[in-house]
Design an enzyme around this catalytic site. Structure first.
Site, short mmCIF file in Angstrom:
data_model
loop_
_atom_site.label_atom_id
_atom_site.label_comp_id
_atom_site.label_asym_id
_atom_site.label_seq_id
_atom_site.Cartn_x
_atom_site.Cartn_y
_atom_site.Cartn_z
NE ARG A 1 46.64 34.75 37.51
CZ ARG A 1 47.39 35.83 37.42
NH1 ARG A 1 47.03 36.85 36.69
NH2 ARG A 1 48.53 35.91 38.09
CG HIS B 1 48.71 35.55 32.83
ND1 HIS B 1 47.40 35.93 32.63
CD2 HIS B 1 49.25 35.48 31.59
CE1 HIS B 1 47.17 36.09 31.34
NE2 HIS B 1 48.27 35.82 30.69
CE1 TYR C 1 50.63 38.61 39.67
CE2 TYR C 1 52.64 38.33 38.39
CZ TYR C 1 51.34 37.96 38.67
OH TYR C 1 50.75 36.94 37.97
C1 LIG Z 1 45.03 43.23 22.87
C2 LIG Z 1 45.90 42.47 23.81
N1 LIG Z 1 46.76 43.13 24.59
C3 LIG Z 1 47.59 42.46 25.43
C4 LIG Z 1 47.55 41.09 25.52
C5 LIG Z 1 48.51 40.33 26.45
N2 LIG Z 1 47.78 39.76 27.58
C6 LIG Z 1 47.36 38.48 27.56
S1 LIG Z 1 46.46 38.09 28.93
C7 LIG Z 1 46.63 39.63 29.58
C8 LIG Z 1 45.94 39.96 30.88
C9 LIG Z 1 44.45 39.79 30.82
O1 LIG Z 1 43.84 40.00 32.07
P1 LIG Z 1 42.31 39.73 32.32
O2 LIG Z 1 41.51 40.24 31.18
O3 LIG Z 1 41.98 40.28 33.65
O4 LIG Z 1 42.11 38.16 32.30
P2 LIG Z 1 42.74 37.07 33.29
O5 LIG Z 1 44.09 36.71 32.74
O6 LIG Z 1 42.81 37.68 34.63
O7 LIG Z 1 41.82 35.90 33.23
C10 LIG Z 1 47.42 40.42 28.74
C11 LIG Z 1 47.80 41.82 29.02
C12 LIG Z 1 46.63 40.44 24.68
N3 LIG Z 1 46.52 39.11 24.66
N4 LIG Z 1 45.82 41.14 23.85
#
Ligand SMILES: Cc1ncc(C[n+]2csc(CCOP(=O)(O)OP(=O)(O)O)c2C)c(N)n1
Ligand SMILES: Cc1ncc(C[n+]2csc(CCOP(=O)(O)OP(=O)(O)O)c2C)c(N)n1
Ligand SMILES: [Mg+2]
Ligand SMILES: [Mg+2]
Lengths: 394, 325, 325, 394
Positions: free
Chosen positions: A282, A286, A295
């Protein structure tokens, strides 16, 4: 009654054997090298010039959209955005290997797949501005796309929930005898949710024609994958579920395309799930609420910027004589213009009338919602200035 | 005393708690090095080490399951759920485990040392999944305590109480106020007792009751009402479970009227419990029906957020209806 | 007509639904060949094949997640959760997904075809985890319907309605009555409308309201009261969400008194919503406070089950207190 | 800021490789053959005669307890029971490899581990009758044991919940610097719950000294393991989490003992989780509410009855000269007698006073519970005959 033996395939050992990591050694499929030159040993999938152009065009469009939308958010024109910069190949390459009747159930960073399906700039803008033309009626935050005609399921923010849902959707497709599969996208972070476990296991046991595509991009917001799991990525879990698994270079659109083609073939022919782990990064923050400098290092980012999936594919096309520098410049410029002009135009489209606040909770609004709406409308009528977005159209 | 916003107050409480008791551990998604997506846990990992403040994998059911075990072991976990909207995967661990642990074991074991922190509420353009106020779900779980502060001073004192308290506490932080609410907060430790409401303002015509971010809204509405000669008594419930029925009943016995407001949908929201109890307790004192001004019975919409919210105007109108019943 | 117990009535409804519509699929833990731990799904796999009636792996969040996807695809899933006590791992899929699917997609997609069946309630020596009555949690979820039948006839008609209805329905079956309640049930299809309460008995002194297994208890208490000259109106709410406020209000406007009973803990139970709404709607008609006779605010205990339950004696006493207020 | 590379250990391939089942081939540790004779290649763990006697005695006691309790339930003397017949070795053998300070977090079919820890017949009966002497105050159904002195966590019915809890408990032990681990038992059915996924992954990432022991007994109530998962049992999942894994013959108490010893050694020394999959078979009905003839064949059961873990170990002891037929008969008879006489005696012990209905909800009962208790007591006083178990001791 059937006689069962759950030990039938298990051998014996007579010494305490501890099985551990590193046993599997799952390699990553790469067809194009970083400079776009195919590996000597690689067999490229068939791909027409037209298809290649659509793939490149989509990746480039998405990159531009991301840039413009991040800027628009900074200017306060939209409230939120989430870019997929650096990961375009994983989603565009996989979408390109699917058929239009295949259902896409995505996480949120898969605008590439959506654009490949034909979602227009205007449609993107409608969603971003939550306006009344948006098919989801502007009820969710920006980037929560969904459009029935394109078989793109409306996104929901809770992570991982779409994984068992995709198994169920695919089961329904199978029962209906359709020539279609479901693809389910998620991040390596979301793969820690219990729903991941449930979804993969159920798909394996119930033989659902679903492709699970995990974008392992190294981070879940600030959490690096080394704090997310201790195994060998997500691919190593596939074996445990008895799910056929492919690991692929997520920055090599050709490899992603080939892997997804293969996965679709298996899923349909064998009516079973396939797991793809796309290794990528990525490059973006985020979301617009995030600042990755807190980070991770610039050096690390730079190392990945050098693996740009868009450039890699463009280079390959160039080697095929399918890439015209001038024409591409024009395309990029036009895309930028289109995004900007649509943005400006759509900004002015009103949001839904207040009546829509209670529709779609149920098929038909029950008495209590009708009562609440009536009260609300009377209230807005009394204080029109306080609710400027809806009071004009009561 | 120092000027702090609510995030700083929470951070200050966590630092106090971790300094005083080395069994206190803080964890959740992104709470480690990064300090949490809202930065409520900033610098804790630096100060107390990676063993005591750490990121978890992305699994709310795992976070609370892990926290339950850690609490039962005798540690003092302070687990963060990134948004209250994402607490539901942990609902089983909370309803069936956290809350029932002490009872099912005859008091041999418990999760009493557990505190769960989570930001909740609307007004930040968060739509369906960054706006929910799920306190009522937790108020129907015997064994849990549920606490919601209205400002930085309350946040620090109540959070320190929650961490010390020998019962599992769900501590819900009104995220709309994280940076918006600023006030004087003692740098030293202090606690505000759980289970006690606070009467913020005396009044004689109507009692207004709410909690968290809704207190501001109530005060604004009360001001409008006062200008029309309606004298409002304002109460911050602070603890949703167990709640302070006596303080509310005493107030209603005086004013004869009660209005309750929360952001969560009306049906089955916690205002219903309060109304049900108070109509029973104060039956002969009530001069008009107890009124609820709440969220609509819909998911939380983005585009119509302003219309959805129980704002000061809706409350002001309801106060008038109540008083002129 | 045939004599059936409640399990047979449920089974009969499932057979009807699966016969009429081949998109109907029934699944859950042990529901396949075995026919479910209570045998509500007996013979379905034999009749309709393993693709339409099947065991799932042991994961409630998976079952409902899968069912959500299947419903969105256009199939008609009837998912079983083996005990209502075990529905909580699926709470996120229900609150955040099932219930919000249609709204968030502007009506493009929905889980409207989903029905979730689950046995609930106490009185079977089941202790903490085989006795819970969690309806109130689901009554606070806009987008869900919640339905509870009181006898075999109601069970079949309401379940057929639930499966046909284009909204997700949680169908809670009072397991204490599974075999205990026997009655005439048409072998043919019929439906009983959702969202409508039923007045079982007219009366003039007090309205008694409950649902599911609690109806029996109410009737027994009413009989005792009638013997003392108290005329009771008895109402079965049947649908908890959306609930039939008008029928209840009409009754209370007549009797001037309301008693509500459920097995779930008092605080935050659904009786609170009813009391809150009715005191508002019928303020000037009420002659005594609305009374709730419910479970205690504790987990559901085994050894003290008898004492815990809102039985006919407790209700009888409450009726007298209400009438002689 | 640290530079990270989540691809560092991944090799490349240039052909679409689909990884599938059967790759791992995880063998099952067996030391004693079905007739009790050690495999020629096997190295047996050190075991004193005293230890062996305790292991055998515990397995035999548990078998008797199960028989008597199932009978007692049929007679209507207790409301519910759940036997572990056929699976004694998995729980007794593992408990025997632990230290008393290790925490046991079990599912519900691990009475063997509890008995090995020293839980007395009387204590078993107290629990079965939910009486006032039961340390859990009789609040849960029979078989939901829990006793703090023995480091045996009170059982809860919801499946899988103890798995992430065990990770947390073990993390606490590690932070407290204890020379102790946690063992967490569960069935192959429970391993389908999301909590399994969360618990194993967190233990691996957070390096918790916990032993996960899965009893794969072929069934979850009526559901055979082939409808529970499609992979190679539960062991094959360990690799995906990066958790060291041992598969063991769950009917060979010596093998279970050796495997658990090894697991404990690793967990403590490396401060990390270890997964053990014990392959066994539930000879008993799921519980007294169940009748397995509805879902499996007698032949299948017979095949497993021949693999009886108790007989196998007794035969081995005999070969060591550690088994006295006569003395054992006496022991069995005494055990039967003890169970019966304790059952009779304990049957008469009263349940807790009604005041206990509101204790332990919180540390101290709040106002509303005190109010509810007062009302309840007044009510019972008014109708003493209706509440005979508590009205005598208000
Ligand atoms: C159940 C839940 N817990 C926490 C979140 C908050 N949150 C949104 S995106 C994220 C990180 C997701 O990481 P990843 O699955 O690796 O996807 P990426 O952002 O790297 O594409 C978090 C913790 C959420 N949306 N849903
Ligand atoms: C969350 C949850 N869902 C369902 C149940 C009902 N239930 C009790 S035992 C059981 C089967 C468990 O099988 P397994 O884990 O293999 O253990 P075994 O009984 O074989 O020892 C089920 C479905 C439960 N107790 N908890
Ligand atoms: Mg990621
Ligand atoms: Mg099993």
């Amino acid at each position: 009654m059937k006689d069962r033996n759950h030990l039938s395939n298990i051998g014996l050992s007579h010494q305490v054997n501890v099985i551990s990591n590193g046993l599997l050694d799952i390699p990553m499929l790469q067809l194009l090298q970083a400079d776009g030159v195919p590996h000597a040993q690689a067999t490229l999938p068939d791909m027409t010039q037209q298809k290649a152009e659509k793939i490149l065009g989509t990746m480039q469009f998405i990159r531009i959209l991301d840039e413009r939308m991040v800027a628009a958010q900074r200017q306060g024109r939209i409230s939120f955005y989430l870019a997929c910069t650096g990961e375009e190949a994983s989603t565009v390459g996989s979408a390109a290997a699917l058929e239009p009747q295949d259902m896409i159930m995505s996480q949120y960073r898969e605008q590439g797949a959506l654009a490949y399906r034909g979602f227009t700039t205007e449609q993107f803008m409608d969603q971003m501005f939550s306006n009344e033309k948006e098919p989801n009626k502007g009820r969710q935050m920006p980037i929560h796309y969904g459009v029935k005609e394109l078989n793109f399921m409306t996104i929901s923010s809770p992570l991982g929930t779409q994984i068992p849902q995709a198994s169920g959707y695919a089961y329904g497709q199978k029962m209906a005898g359709l020539d279609a599969v479901t693809i389910c996208y998620f991040g390596e972070g979301a793969a820690s949710e219990g729903d991941f476990h449930a979804g993969l296991n159920m798909a394996a046991v119930l033989k659902c024609p679903v492709i699970f595509l995990c974008r392992n991009n190294g981070y879940a917001i600030s959490t690096p994958s080394e704090e997310q799991f201790a195994g060998d990525g997500i691919a190593s879990r596939g074996i445990g579920y008895g799910v056929k698994t492919i690991r692929v270079d997520g920055n090599d659109v050709m490899a992603v395309y080939a892997a997804t083609q293969k996965a679709r073939e298996i899923a349909l022919a064998e009516q079973c799930p396939v797991l793809i782990e796309a290794m990528t990064y990525r490059l973006a923050a985020h979301s617009t609420s995030d600042d990755p400098s807190g980070y991770r290092s610039k050096d690390e980012e730079e190392r990945w910027r050098a693996k740009d999936p868009v450039q890699r594919f463009a280079a390959w096309m160039q080697s095929k004589g399918w890439f015209d520098e001038e024409q591409n410049k024009l395309f990029l410029e036009q895309s930028r213009q289109e995004v900007l002009s649509e943005l400006k135009r759509v900004e002015k489209v009103p949001i839904c009338k207040i009546d829509e606040i209670i529709t779609d909770v149920y098929d038909v609004p029950p008495w209590h919602l009708k009562e609440q709406l009536a009260e609300l409308k009377a209230h807005i009528a009394k204080y029109p200035d306080a609710y400027p977005k809806t009071s004009g159209r009561l | 005393m120092a000027k702090m916003n609510m995030l700083q107050a929470v951070n200050s409480a966590l630092i106090s708690a971790m300094t005083k008791n080395e069994k206190v551990m803080v964890f959740g998604e992104d709470v480690g090095h990064f300090g949490g997506v809202f930065r409520a846990t900033s610098n804790l990992q630096e100060k107390f080490g990676k063993n005591r403040c750490f990121n978890t994998p992305l699994t709310e059911q795992g976070i609370i399951g892990f926290a339950n075990g850690l609490a039962a072991q005798g540690s003092v976990p302070v687990a963060e759920i990134q948004f209250a909207d994402y607490i539901f995967p942990a609902f089983d661990q909370i309803v069936n485990e956290t809350a029932k642990w002490r009872y099912r074991s005859g008091g041999q074991f418990s999760c009493g040392s557990l505190t769960i922190r989570t930001p909740y509420g609307g007004g930040i353009a968060g739509g369906l999944y960054h706006s929910q106020s799920p306190e009522a779900f937790f108020a129907h779980i015997p064994g849990m305590k549920v606490v919601i502060p209205r400002n930085p001073y309350q946040a620090k004192g109540l959070l320190l109480s929650a961490i010390q308290d020998d019962n599992p506490v769900l501590f819900m932080e009104p995220k709309r106020l994280y940076r918006a609410s600023v006030g004087e907060v003692p740098e030293d430790d202090y606690i505000i007792p759980l289970g006690k409401a606070e009467v913020l303002k005396q009044g004689s015509d109507i009692s207004l009751l709410a909690w968290g971010a809704q207190m501001e809204v109530l005060e604004k509405a009360a001001q409008m009402a006062e200008e029309q000669g309606i004298s409002c008594e304002i109460i911050d419930l602070r603890s949703i479970l167990p709640w302070d029925r006596d303080t509310v009943a005493t107030s209603v016995q005086k004013t004869g009227r009660l209005l309750i407001s929360h952001e969560a949908p009306l049906t089955g929201g916690f205002a219903s419990e309060i109304a049900a109890s108070i109509q029973e307790k104060c039956f002969l004192h009530l001069e008009s029906p107890i009124t609820r001004v709440c969220g609509l019975d819909t998911p939380y919409p983005l585009a119509h957020e302003k219309e959805y919210m129980p704002d000061h105007l809706k409350i002001f109108e309801a106060i008038k209806r109540c008083v002129h019943f």
